[in-house]
Design a protein around this motif. Sequence first.
Motif, PDB file in Angstrom:
ATOM      1  N   GLU A 119       0.832  -1.206   0.000  1.00 27.73           N
ATOM      2  CA  GLU A 119       0.000   0.000   0.000  1.00 27.73           C
ATOM      3  C   GLU A 119       0.868   1.257   0.000  1.00 27.73           C
ATOM      4  O   GLU A 119       0.593   2.216  -0.732  1.00 27.73           O
ATOM      5  N   LYS A 120       1.940   1.235   0.782  1.00 29.60           N
ATOM      6  CA  LYS A 120       2.842   2.384   0.831  1.00 29.60           C
ATOM      7  C   LYS A 120       3.497   2.607  -0.531  1.00 29.60           C
ATOM      8  O   LYS A 120       3.586   3.741  -1.012  1.00 29.60           O
ATOM      9  N   ILE A 121       3.942   1.527  -1.155  1.00 28.10           N
ATOM     10  CA  ILE A 121       4.591   1.636  -2.464  1.00 28.10           C
ATOM     11  C   ILE A 121       3.606   2.170  -3.494  1.00 28.10           C
ATOM     12  O   ILE A 121       3.959   2.994  -4.350  1.00 28.10           O
ATOM     13  N   ARG A 122       2.357   1.725  -3.419  1.00 28.60           N
ATOM     14  CA  ARG A 122       1.351   2.191  -4.375  1.00 28.60           C
ATOM     15  C   ARG A 122       1.126   3.700  -4.240  1.00 28.60           C
ATOM     16  O   ARG A 122       1.017   4.414  -5.243  1.00 28.60           O
ATOM     17  N   GLU A 123       1.043   4.198  -2.999  1.00 28.33           N
ATOM     18  CA  GLU A 123       0.840   5.626  -2.796  1.00 28.33           C
ATOM     19  C   GLU A 123       2.023   6.432  -3.331  1.00 28.33           C
ATOM     20  O   GLU A 123       1.848   7.488  -3.949  1.00 28.33           O
ATOM     21  N   GLU A 141      14.215   4.777   1.032  1.00 29.29           N
ATOM     22  CA  GLU A 141      14.625   3.531   1.678  1.00 29.29           C
ATOM     23  C   GLU A 141      13.407   2.853   2.282  1.00 29.29           C
ATOM     24  O   GLU A 141      12.466   3.506   2.727  1.00 29.29           O
ATOM     25  N   SER A 142      13.453   1.521   2.287  1.00 31.63           N
ATOM     26  CA  SER A 142      12.355   0.761   2.864  1.00 31.63           C
ATOM     27  C   SER A 142      12.875  -0.630   3.210  1.00 31.63           C
ATOM     28  O   SER A 142      14.043  -0.949   2.980  1.00 31.63           O
ATOM     29  N   LEU A 161      13.934 -10.201   5.941  1.00 29.59           N
ATOM     30  CA  LEU A 161      13.673  -8.777   5.709  1.00 29.59           C
ATOM     31  C   LEU A 161      14.958  -8.112   5.256  1.00 29.59           C
ATOM     32  O   LEU A 161      16.002  -8.273   5.886  1.00 29.59           O
ATOM     33  N   ARG A 162      14.884  -7.392   4.148  1.00 28.27           N
ATOM     34  CA  ARG A 162      16.068  -6.745   3.596  1.00 28.27           C
ATOM     35  C   ARG A 162      15.884  -5.230   3.606  1.00 28.27           C
ATOM     36  O   ARG A 162      14.780  -4.730   3.360  1.00 28.27           O
ATOM     37  N   ASP A 163      16.971  -4.535   3.879  1.00 33.78           N
ATOM     38  CA  ASP A 163      16.986  -3.083   3.732  1.00 33.78           C
ATOM     39  C   ASP A 163      17.284  -2.767   2.272  1.00 33.78           C
ATOM     40  O   ASP A 163      18.282  -3.254   1.716  1.00 33.78           O
ATOM     41  N   VAL A 164      16.425  -1.976   1.649  1.00 29.26           N
ATOM     42  CA  VAL A 164      16.570  -1.697   0.222  1.00 29.26           C
ATOM     43  C   VAL A 164      16.384  -0.213  -0.048  1.00 29.26           C
ATOM     44  O   VAL A 164      15.801   0.518   0.748  1.00 29.26           O
ATOM     45  N   ILE A 165      16.893   0.212  -1.203  1.00 29.79           N
ATOM     46  CA  ILE A 165      16.654   1.554  -1.736  1.00 29.79           C
ATOM     47  C   ILE A 165      15.883   1.395  -3.036  1.00 29.79           C
ATOM     48  O   ILE A 165      16.290   0.640  -3.915  1.00 29.79           O
TER      49      ILE A 165
END
Length: 749
Positions: A297-301, A316-317, A326-330
């Motif tokens: 949902e966050k990515i869609r917004e 970053e997310s 769980l991975r830290d990504v940009i």
Amino acid sequence: MDHIAHDLFLLMVNLSQIKDRKLIQKLFVDALDSIFSGIQFQFTRAPEKHSYNGKESRSRFQIATAHHFFGLITISSGDAAKVPEEKIALIRNAVKMLAVILENRSRHELLESDRNRITRERDRLFNLSIDMLCVAGFDGYFKQVNPACTLNLGWTEEELLSCGWLDYVHPDDLESTIRAGEQLFNGVPIIAFENRYRCKDGLYRWLSWNSFPLTEEKMIFAVCRDVTEQKAAERQRNEQIHFLQELIDRIPNPVYYKDRRLIYQGCNRAFEKYRGLERDRIIGRTDEDLSFDDSAEKIRELDKALLEKGGVQRFESTLTHADGSLRDVIFNKATFSRIRGDVGGIVGVIIDITETKRLEKQLHQAQKMEAIGTLAGGIAHDFNNILFPIIGYTEMAVEDLTPGTHIRQNLREVLKAADRAKNLIQHILTFSRSGKKEKRPVQLQLIIKEILHLLRASLPTTVEIVRRIDDTCGPVSADSVEIHQMMMNLCTNAYQSMTEGKGRIIVSIEERQVESDLPGLPREVRPGRYAVLSVQDDGSGIPPSVMDRIFDPYYTTKEVGKGTGLGLFMVHSIVRGHKGHVVVSSKPGEGSLFTVYLPVIDIRKVVPAETKSHVKVPAGNERVLVVDDEPQIVEMIRLMLEGLGYRVTATVESSEALKHFRDAPDNFDLVITDMTMPGMTGLDLAGEIMAIRPEVPVILCTGFSAVVSAETAEAGGIRAFIMKPIIRKDLAKVIRGVLAKEKPDGHIG
């Protein structure tokens, strides 16, 4: 015989549409002849003007049907005699029959005219069509082709009609063309069927056929177009698409692109692997459809905001990997435009920074430890200079007192406290010391057994100690004192985590072959043989919020007075110093497990763990030059050595010490110098002295130095390197070893 005038007038009204008038006249004359038998009639056209003599008798009949009016027929007699009624009725019927004949004939002529017109139009379109049109029979031959066929294929009409239509098909397309023909013979149309056709120049061109069977006539009507250029363009487009896909597949980072509806239109192999889904399960779906994680949902917004504003977007997310971690990504995203210039969608690249963040934490930890090490080194230097005279003077005072006296006993307690302070400084310097410690091959199981023996005596009986020791575990290269210190800290930490001092500690050691990418181990742990030490407790455990800080210096969760915060810090430092790794797993309320991995070495002869020896303090009578910038230390060393029988010249300035030596180099058998002094360091002083007299032995002392170690001192010709504070018996032992030209066993202090 009826006397009727022979004149017959046919009024040609609306008969212009009838072509074969003679046939109509004959039909009507034959009909009249059958009515008026024996009388010869003349069938003539009525004149435009006709005069009657008054004696004539006329009868008129309309040639008409319900839909058409063809004309009138008038019959007249010359002598005014009337035509009998029965004849009139017969004539009327003949006229009606003539009207029907005329209507049918008119319809036939009209249909024939339309048919001819349609045929002419069809032929005109057939010949003018830019598409190739042809008619073929079920016998496999062309029956008719239009000029477009000859123009595009190069063959003449006669050549095309003389050969079967399979004769021009490319050999590789022959089987599929035969199957298509069989469908046509069964009455099934073939739409957009493609094959290659041989032209007269010998080249093959791609044709697209739309064929329709006429089963009753056993004929096939086909329309085809030359699609060679389209096929070439399509092939080029497919090659370009393949190239672009191959290009993004080579990118190691996950790449994807979506349309304006935020539906995935494509991705690369790295994205498939990262998400754990094949491409065809991703394309055509949204993040919500795929249920990648809670961040959909966050990515869609954020995607919607990017589509509205355009440009690029970076944030970053955390993302759930296909393996569940769980991975830290940009996210690096940008909009792309279509041909007409409007925004077509979003292209994005995912950069996994999990490892980078881990390395950043390690770097931060290393920098923090380096900073605390530098600070600790400075403190240790000053503290050692303070502690040195305390220990030295106290030792000499104890020696001067009668054994068994109360004062002597009190001074021994002072020495114990000073020894604990000395050990604390050594704990600090374990990390901050720049030089390497001397390590020897040791059997860890021997050290563990000794530790457990001491532990059992110091811990209450409410604590159960479980030993799981593998005596076949291979040796490691280690400093036995530091290993002893490390294990004591781990066991003490385990005991202090227990509620009300009750619980169980499991201490184990075993040899283990570690493979690559073993879950739960740091990536720095390379494959190989390891001695694995572990200390497990059933205490209160470690909260996840502080797990990253447990190895920080001076960090502790214990109450004031129950911990210094150096225990686990020292464990981490010692393990790192032995090229090992420590792994921690813990859950609040379920205890903790500390596992240490130390690399096993291949060696047969193993030196046992060091043990303390009680020997008499060696004495001597040699001449010794002592220099230190601390007056108390200089005086204390002078008294200490003179008490052992040595002749001592002491000074607090390195320049003065060098002058003493230059004035009488043969008057000194040994030089003891501090490292850190104003004007000239101990290492520089040693160089000047050995330049004058190379064989003179020099002992270098320091509380802490970041620029000198045992190795650098030895490389500079120094015979012994001693860490402050110095115990009298240890200093005496080093002096005797140096004077006897024996290499000392190791560092003192």
